[in-house]
Design an enzyme around this catalytic site. Sequence first.
Site, PDB file in Angstrom:
ATOM      1  N   SER A 107      33.685  55.978  48.429  1.00 58.17           N
ATOM      2  CA  SER A 107      33.852  56.334  47.015  1.00 58.17           C
ATOM      3  C   SER A 107      32.473  56.235  46.372  1.00 58.17           C
ATOM      4  CB  SER A 107      34.806  55.360  46.309  1.00 58.17           C
ATOM      5  OG  SER A 107      34.171  54.096  46.159  1.00 58.17           O
ATOM      6  N   ARG A 110      33.485  45.504  30.959  1.00 55.23           N
ATOM      7  CA  ARG A 110      34.792  45.497  31.637  1.00 55.23           C
ATOM      8  C   ARG A 110      35.918  45.417  30.610  1.00 55.23           C
ATOM      9  NH1 ARG A 110      38.513  46.532  33.124  1.00 55.23           N
ATOM     10  NH2 ARG A 110      39.881  45.853  34.809  1.00 55.23           N
ATOM     11  N   ASN A 148      25.020  52.797  36.111  1.00 53.34           N
ATOM     12  CA  ASN A 148      25.168  51.383  35.747  1.00 53.34           C
ATOM     13  C   ASN A 148      24.809  50.476  36.926  1.00 53.34           C
ATOM     14  OD1 ASN A 148      26.244  49.301  33.786  1.00 53.34           O
ATOM     15  ND2 ASN A 148      27.555  48.893  35.545  1.00 53.34           N
ATOM     16  N   TYR A 191      31.722  54.331  43.936  1.00 55.76           N
ATOM     17  CA  TYR A 191      31.470  52.884  43.810  1.00 55.76           C
ATOM     18  C   TYR A 191      30.867  52.333  45.099  1.00 55.76           C
ATOM     19  CZ  TYR A 191      32.728  48.031  44.697  1.00 55.76           C
ATOM     20  OH  TYR A 191      32.698  46.726  45.100  1.00 55.76           O
ATOM     21  N   HIS A 192      31.509  52.633  46.245  1.00 52.44           N
ATOM     22  CA  HIS A 192      30.986  52.097  47.501  1.00 52.44           C
ATOM     23  C   HIS A 192      29.595  52.663  47.798  1.00 52.44           C
ATOM     24  CE1 HIS A 192      35.332  51.212  48.172  1.00 52.44           C
ATOM     25  NE2 HIS A 192      34.809  50.113  48.639  1.00 52.44           N
ATOM     26  N   ASN A 248      46.905  41.746  44.821  1.00 53.62           N
ATOM     27  CA  ASN A 248      47.288  41.338  43.455  1.00 53.62           C
ATOM     28  C   ASN A 248      48.315  42.310  42.873  1.00 53.62           C
ATOM     29  OD1 ASN A 248      45.680  39.123  43.587  1.00 53.62           O
ATOM     30  ND2 ASN A 248      44.300  39.693  41.938  1.00 53.62           N
ATOM     31  N   LYS A 284      26.983  50.595  46.337  1.00 51.25           N
ATOM     32  CA  LYS A 284      26.749  49.347  47.077  1.00 51.25           C
ATOM     33  C   LYS A 284      25.878  49.592  48.307  1.00 51.25           C
ATOM     34  CE  LYS A 284      29.208  46.438  44.626  1.00 51.25           C
ATOM     35  NZ  LYS A 284      28.633  45.240  43.999  1.00 51.25           N
ATOM     36  N   GLN A 302      31.585  41.278  50.557  1.00 50.25           N
ATOM     37  CA  GLN A 302      32.835  40.577  50.288  1.00 50.25           C
ATOM     38  C   GLN A 302      34.049  41.453  50.594  1.00 50.25           C
ATOM     39  OE1 GLN A 302      33.816  37.461  46.924  1.00 50.25           O
ATOM     40  NE2 GLN A 302      33.637  39.468  46.012  1.00 50.25           N
ATOM     41  N   CYS A 349      35.314  37.649  39.284  1.00 52.29           N
ATOM     42  CA  CYS A 349      34.612  36.739  40.198  1.00 52.29           C
ATOM     43  C   CYS A 349      33.562  35.912  39.451  1.00 52.29           C
ATOM     44  CB  CYS A 349      33.906  37.520  41.312  1.00 52.29           C
ATOM     45  SG  CYS A 349      34.988  38.513  42.337  1.00 52.29           S
ATOM     46  N   THR A 368      30.094  44.616  49.229  1.00 56.68           N
ATOM     47  CA  THR A 368      31.468  44.824  49.690  1.00 56.68           C
ATOM     48  C   THR A 368      31.506  45.155  51.180  1.00 56.68           C
ATOM     49  OG1 THR A 368      33.310  46.382  49.587  1.00 56.68           O
ATOM     50  CG2 THR A 368      31.244  47.173  48.728  1.00 56.68           C
TER      51      THR A 368
HETATM   52  P1  NAD Z   1      34.661  42.663  37.075  1.00 54.99           P
HETATM   53  O1  NAD Z   1      34.675  44.067  36.614  1.00 54.99           O
HETATM   54  O2  NAD Z   1      35.819  41.785  36.737  1.00 54.99           O
HETATM   55  O3  NAD Z   1      33.330  41.935  36.543  1.00 54.99           O
HETATM   56  C1  NAD Z   1      32.091  42.580  36.400  1.00 54.99           C
HETATM   57  C2  NAD Z   1      31.441  42.027  35.137  1.00 54.99           C
HETATM   58  O4  NAD Z   1      30.149  42.614  34.999  1.00 54.99           O
HETATM   59  C3  NAD Z   1      32.239  42.371  33.872  1.00 54.99           C
HETATM   60  O5  NAD Z   1      32.403  41.218  33.076  1.00 54.99           O
HETATM   61  C4  NAD Z   1      31.372  43.423  33.160  1.00 54.99           C
HETATM   62  O6  NAD Z   1      31.500  43.365  31.760  1.00 54.99           O
HETATM   63  C5  NAD Z   1      29.973  43.038  33.648  1.00 54.99           C
HETATM   64  N1  NAD Z   1      29.018  44.156  33.681  1.00 54.99           N
HETATM   65  C6  NAD Z   1      29.165  45.360  34.325  1.00 54.99           C
HETATM   66  N2  NAD Z   1      28.074  46.122  34.115  1.00 54.99           N
HETATM   67  C7  NAD Z   1      27.226  45.385  33.338  1.00 54.99           C
HETATM   68  C8  NAD Z   1      25.934  45.632  32.785  1.00 54.99           C
HETATM   69  N3  NAD Z   1      25.298  46.792  32.969  1.00 54.99           N
HETATM   70  N4  NAD Z   1      25.346  44.656  32.055  1.00 54.99           N
HETATM   71  C9  NAD Z   1      25.975  43.458  31.837  1.00 54.99           C
HETATM   72  N5  NAD Z   1      27.191  43.176  32.316  1.00 54.99           N
HETATM   73  C10 NAD Z   1      27.823  44.133  33.076  1.00 54.99           C
HETATM   74  O7  NAD Z   1      34.427  42.705  38.648  1.00 54.99           O
HETATM   75  P2  NAD Z   1      34.661  41.561  39.752  1.00 54.99           P
HETATM   76  O8  NAD Z   1      35.944  41.825  40.423  1.00 54.99           O
HETATM   77  O9  NAD Z   1      34.366  40.238  39.177  1.00 54.99           O
HETATM   78  O10 NAD Z   1      33.506  41.947  40.765  1.00 54.99           O
HETATM   79  C11 NAD Z   1      32.193  41.410  40.620  1.00 54.99           C
HETATM   80  C12 NAD Z   1      31.310  41.891  41.752  1.00 54.99           C
HETATM   81  O11 NAD Z   1      31.913  41.500  42.991  1.00 54.99           O
HETATM   82  C13 NAD Z   1      31.180  43.415  41.770  1.00 54.99           C
HETATM   83  O12 NAD Z   1      29.853  43.777  42.035  1.00 54.99           O
HETATM   84  C14 NAD Z   1      32.088  43.843  42.888  1.00 54.99           C
HETATM   85  O13 NAD Z   1      31.603  44.993  43.514  1.00 54.99           O
HETATM   86  C15 NAD Z   1      32.047  42.638  43.829  1.00 54.99           C
HETATM   87  N6  NAD Z   1      33.283  42.582  44.627  1.00 54.99           N
HETATM   88  C16 NAD Z   1      34.503  42.337  44.032  1.00 54.99           C
HETATM   89  C17 NAD Z   1      35.653  42.336  44.819  1.00 54.99           C
HETATM   90  C18 NAD Z   1      37.032  42.085  44.225  1.00 54.99           C
HETATM   91  O14 NAD Z   1      38.027  42.111  44.985  1.00 54.99           O
HETATM   92  N7  NAD Z   1      37.145  41.820  42.934  1.00 54.99           N
HETATM   93  C19 NAD Z   1      35.568  42.576  46.198  1.00 54.99           C
HETATM   94  C20 NAD Z   1      34.314  42.831  46.766  1.00 54.99           C
HETATM   95  C21 NAD Z   1      33.180  42.831  45.964  1.00 54.99           C
END
Ligand code: NAD
Length: 396
Positions: free
Chosen positions: A186, A35, A119, A188-189, A247, A192, A215, A12, A145
């Site tokens: 979970s 990641r 984290n 993770y949740h 996906n 949040k 989201q 995102c 979320t």
């Molecule tokens: P992602 O894992 O692709 O991206 C997260 C990024 O944050 C990664 O690039 C990672 O390297 C970086 N990161 C993590 N911890 C870090 C830290 N301590 N310091 C610096 N960088 C750090 O995830 P995403 O799918 O892009 O999701 C982004 C956010 O959106 C998340 O918080 C997730 O909960 C939320 N979200 C995503 C979805 C989805 O469907 N992808 C749905 C709902 C909410």
Amino acid sequence: MKILIPGGDGFCGWATALHLSARGHAVHLVDNLSRRKIDIELGVDSLTPIAPLRNRLAAWRELTGRQIEWTDLDAARDYDALERLIRDWRPDAVVHFAEQRSAPYSMKSAATKRYTLENNLSATQNLLCALVETGIDAHLVHLGTMGVYGYGGGMRIPEGYLTIQAEASDGGRLEREILFPPDPGSVYHMTKTQDQLLFYFYNKNDGIRITDLHQGVVWGTQTRETRLDERLINRFDYDGDYGTVLNRFLMQAAVGYPLTVHGSGGQTRAFIHIQDSVRCIEMALTHPPATSERVRIFNQMTETHRVADLARIVAELTGAEIAYLDNPRKEADANDLAADARCLIDLGLQPTTLRTGLLEEIVEIGQRYRERCDRDRIPCTSQWTRMPAAARVDRR
Ligand code: NAD
């Protein structure tokens, strides 16, 4: 605006960074590439060939003349560097994506549970502390979320706050708006839901302006900007830990693997396309809360679907078969999900629907990159609980 994006190399975050840079905002990423390191730990890779972050940034500059900066730091552990960056760069807004976002990964082992909690909560807490310490009045936009609501327990889900009536201390009745009772499914949740309390506190105590975007599951891969050149392509996770349900189905259809439905497929989930997700974030940024306003919460979703119906739609479009597997999650076999999501529509969002965008995604991503798929990585191997099925209680 000057916009700091922790987590800007992720699925995102990268799409959002390009979208905001293309609209003339100054963008600075903070990402420790955790990641990409988890990909190596799990022995998986994005289905799409994502370029190293430096190459992505150089390609963006070459194609558009726009520069996006990047600081490689751990937002959860390098507090001093984070505070320094915020003090020196003075952002107008921070869009916080920097969290471990896979529910199955968060349930894999004691190590991944502990990592996810430390984290995610430390990254959020550090960003809030740094805003307080530097006195910089930046608007913090967080990606939360829909999962914090635990699918509502049969109630229609409001945007963040629930109106309750209670007995007052003088014996009368009073009405209050409280955060919707959290019900994480979970670790993770759970992080949040705890983020929500951090936001509540720092908003009340220090006046930090915050928008929390609850989201839905994000589907799709490309946005207008990531399509410009293959070096800008967005990541596409399809493995059992990080591949979100739709996906995963799209890729499974492309490689001739049966669509894996967990349990009966009666679970209903909220969805949003990545292009709409980045537009919603832009709208949240351009409509910031006022100084004294409480935490603003929007449900960032455009449609809801049952997992079994999604599998059927993808199967109809592609001829794929459907396989019903045991559900590794500890959740109700079926749920309804009715949620308000008026705020972003009222701000002007015109959603991309599954019916219009799905086929394009199957051809543009699933079929184009199917040779890169490692079929062994498709099944979800995380197990939610060691409790025997007979001893489990459904508290809903
Ligand atoms: P992602 O894992 O692709 O991206 C997260 C990024 O944050 C990664 O690039 C990672 O390297 C970086 N990161 C993590 N911890 C870090 C830290 N301590 N310091 C610096 N960088 C750090 O995830 P995403 O799918 O892009 O999701 C982004 C956010 O959106 C998340 O918080 C997730 O909960 C939320 N979200 C995503 C979805 C989805 O469907 N992808 C749905 C709902 C909410």
